[in-house]
Design a protein around this motif. Structure first.
Motif, mmCIF file in Angstrom:
data_model
loop_
_atom_site.group_PDB
_atom_site.id
_atom_site.type_symbol
_atom_site.label_atom_id
_atom_site.label_comp_id
_atom_site.label_asym_id
_atom_site.label_seq_id
_atom_site.Cartn_x
_atom_site.Cartn_y
_atom_site.Cartn_z
ATOM 1 N N GLY A 87 0.785 -1.223 0.000
ATOM 2 C CA GLY A 87 0.000 0.000 0.000
ATOM 3 C C GLY A 87 0.817 1.274 0.000
ATOM 4 N N ALA A 88 1.877 1.337 0.811
ATOM 5 C CA ALA A 88 2.668 2.554 0.914
ATOM 6 C C ALA A 88 3.360 2.911 -0.403
ATOM 7 C CB ALA A 88 3.694 2.428 2.043
ATOM 8 N N PRO A 89 4.034 1.967 -1.084
ATOM 9 C CA PRO A 89 4.619 2.312 -2.397
ATOM 10 C C PRO A 89 3.563 2.735 -3.406
ATOM 11 C CG PRO A 89 5.582 0.280 -1.557
ATOM 12 C CD PRO A 89 4.435 0.611 -0.658
ATOM 13 N N ALA A 90 2.393 2.097 -3.357
ATOM 14 C CA ALA A 90 1.325 2.484 -4.279
ATOM 15 C C ALA A 90 0.870 3.916 -4.005
ATOM 16 C CB ALA A 90 0.151 1.515 -4.154
ATOM 17 N N ALA A 91 0.779 4.293 -2.721
ATOM 18 C CA ALA A 91 0.367 5.648 -2.356
ATOM 19 C C ALA A 91 1.406 6.675 -2.801
ATOM 20 C CB ALA A 91 0.130 5.745 -0.855
#
Length: 243
Positions: A220-224
């Motif tokens: 989730g964090a890299p996607a954000a």
């Protein structure tokens, strides 16, 4: 071909992000060109530049489960074409989308729309492969193999960008059907909406975007972080006038 791609995508675990992006400055920058380049080409170029800054979002797992990354951004985009008396969406791969100009990408999209034979997938439709595609289940197997082997993956592209905004009026987001792509960007509708600019409420042109990532590959964090960069690139279109 479309059904086969969707069947191959059943093994993915998609996570979707719905974004609202201010494209007022971007549309003005495109309109300053003569002729104005395609808006889809602009989104392809912006996506390519954002992916290049966060290459893990278009990585994939090969047949041994190893994570494979890319040094390039090849974006598959659907183009509406005429073929044997019918209108259909053709998947065409725009190579090195992260370093090419919007004008260059736009010209290629228009060339393919005018002549399907200018695209590798278009030549497949015109050749003997069209008959093989009718074999039940064959295309799903082809796409599954494509998603696991590096050389086949390079031919299919590393990111998908598709658009539904031209089919309706006003705003609106869509959810893309999972395929073998780790990252997909769906371009929705755009409309004037109130936005806060310099502490004042003004009317701005806002685009709906849907980002879909395979959670089996991307957290989730890299996607954000990728989403933040994509919004920044789209809302600050100074790169459009570059080479």
């Amino acid at each position: 071909m479309v059904i086969g791609a969707m069947r191959a995508g059943r093994r993915s675990f998609p996570v979707h992000g719905l974004l609202q992006v201010d494209v007022t400055d971007a549309v003005a920058a495109l309109d300053a060109h003569d002729p104005p380049p395609s808006f889809t080409a602009f989104i392809v170029g912006a996506t390519g530049r954002a992916v290049a800054a966060h290459p893990n979002v278009h990585a994939y797992r090969d047949w041994r489960g190893r994570l494979v990354t890319h040094d390039h951004v090849d974006i598959a985009s659907l183009i509406e074409v005429e073929h044997v008396g019918a209108t259909l969406p053709l998947a065409h791969v725009l190579r090195d989308a992260d370093v090419r100009s919007v004008d260059d990408l736009s010209r290629e999209l228009r060339y393919v729309a005018a002549d399907v034979g200018r695209s590798e997938s278009g030549r497949l439709l015109q050749g003997r492969a069209a008959g093989l595609m009718r074999i039940p289940g064959l295309m799903a197997l082809v796409y599954r193999a494509t998603g696991r082997f590096e050389r086949l993956r390079e031919r299919s592209g590393t990111v998908a960008v598709t658009s539904v905004g031209m089919f309706g009026r006003g705003g609106g987001a869509g959810i893309v059907q999972p395929t073998i792509m780790t990252l997909s960007v769906l371009v929705g509708g755009r409309s004037e909406r109130p936005r806060v600019v310099d502490h004042e409420i003004v009317a701005r042109l806002v685009l709906d975007l849907t980002i879909s990532v395979d959670h089996a590959v991307v957290d989730g964090a890299p996607a954000a972080r990728f989403a933040d960069t994509l919004v920044e690139v789209i809302e600050d279109p100074g790169w459009v006038d570059g080479p």
